[in-house]
Design a protein around this motif. Sequence first.
Motif, PDB file in Angstrom:
ATOM      1  N   GLN A  33       0.828  -1.259  -0.197  1.00  0.00           N
ATOM      2  CA  GLN A  33       0.034   0.030  -0.133  1.00  0.00           C
ATOM      3  C   GLN A  33       0.688   1.315   0.126  1.00  0.00           C
ATOM      4  O   GLN A  33       0.398   2.275   0.188  1.00  0.00           O
ATOM      5  CB  GLN A  33      -0.788   0.008   0.965  1.00  0.00           C
ATOM      6  N   THR A  48       2.235   2.799  -2.358  1.00  0.00           N
ATOM      7  CA  THR A  48       2.005   3.387  -3.477  1.00  0.00           C
ATOM      8  C   THR A  48       0.689   4.203  -3.255  1.00  0.00           C
ATOM      9  O   THR A  48       0.723   5.544  -3.457  1.00  0.00           O
ATOM     10  CB  THR A  48       1.775   2.741  -5.044  1.00  0.00           C
ATOM     11  N   LYS A  49      -0.351   3.720  -2.895  1.00  0.00           N
ATOM     12  CA  LYS A  49      -1.416   4.299  -2.666  1.00  0.00           C
ATOM     13  C   LYS A  49      -1.225   5.586  -1.492  1.00  0.00           C
ATOM     14  O   LYS A  49      -1.677   6.563  -1.577  1.00  0.00           O
ATOM     15  CB  LYS A  49      -2.591   3.211  -1.940  1.00  0.00           C
ATOM     16  N   GLU A  53       0.151   8.373  -3.185  1.00  0.00           N
ATOM     17  CA  GLU A  53      -0.536   9.277  -3.983  1.00  0.00           C
ATOM     18  C   GLU A  53      -1.208  10.073  -3.103  1.00  0.00           C
ATOM     19  O   GLU A  53      -1.605  11.310  -3.436  1.00  0.00           O
ATOM     20  CB  GLU A  53      -1.415   8.373  -4.595  1.00  0.00           C
ATOM     21  N   PHE A  99      -7.152   5.308   4.960  1.00  0.00           N
ATOM     22  CA  PHE A  99      -7.612   4.482   4.062  1.00  0.00           C
ATOM     23  C   PHE A  99      -7.617   3.143   4.642  1.00  0.00           C
ATOM     24  O   PHE A  99      -6.455   2.759   5.444  1.00  0.00           O
ATOM     25  CB  PHE A  99      -7.160   4.725   2.537  1.00  0.00           C
TER      26      PHE A  99
END
Length: 239
Positions: free
Chosen positions: A105, A107-108, A111, A204
């Motif tokens: 996670q 990369t998420k 971002e 998230f």
Amino acid sequence: MIDKILISIFCYNVGEFIFNVLEKIYSSNHHDTSIIIINDHSKDNTILEVYRFIEKHKSKNIEIINNKKNMGYGYNYKISFNFAINHNYNKIIFIHGDGQYPPSQITKMSELLSSNALVFGSRFLNLLSVKENMPFRRFFANRVLTIFINLIFRKSFTEYFSGFRGYNISEIKKIKFNDLSDRWIFEQQLQFRLMNKKMKIEEFPIQTVYDNQVSNLPPIKYCFEVIMNSILFAFFKKN
């Protein structure tokens, strides 16, 4: 602006897990991302496993910081932030060395950090996973403390105790983080300070993982510190 990301991994007696954590980071397309390993005076084979990984992959992007004694969670945070600031990184992501949090996670999280001061993975946005995998006493303590903090800060986060966190360095530079605790409570003090300054925070969903990890956190003392610091930062220590 091109992202310059730093991954910081705190390690204390995580020789059983750290090699696989690093493998997962590499397999999630972050084999070129800069990593600092902060070895907080481990007494097991943690550092040997790190060197084994470096040798296997001929890694040149991993830097090791060995503390001469156990300095504490908050102290390691400060080392990480100051390292990121001094080397001109614009994002920093924290992953525990014991494999509780998902490198997949990163990369998420990166971002989301483009538009937030703090981003963290919440296990409580994935209720099925948390109910199946989190020990009940941890589940209960997390829920009670989260509800309490939300009430006094007038927020609606689903948890405050995930260690999988990322920070936007340009925002962290605005915070006096070096005067916060060197211990476990640092993470909460910092989030309270960010909330008081009305900086953007987003959570998230992530999976909950509990295998053979052993926590060094003193639960009763920590819960007391969370409650007292919540009150302190909500009503008296706004900045």
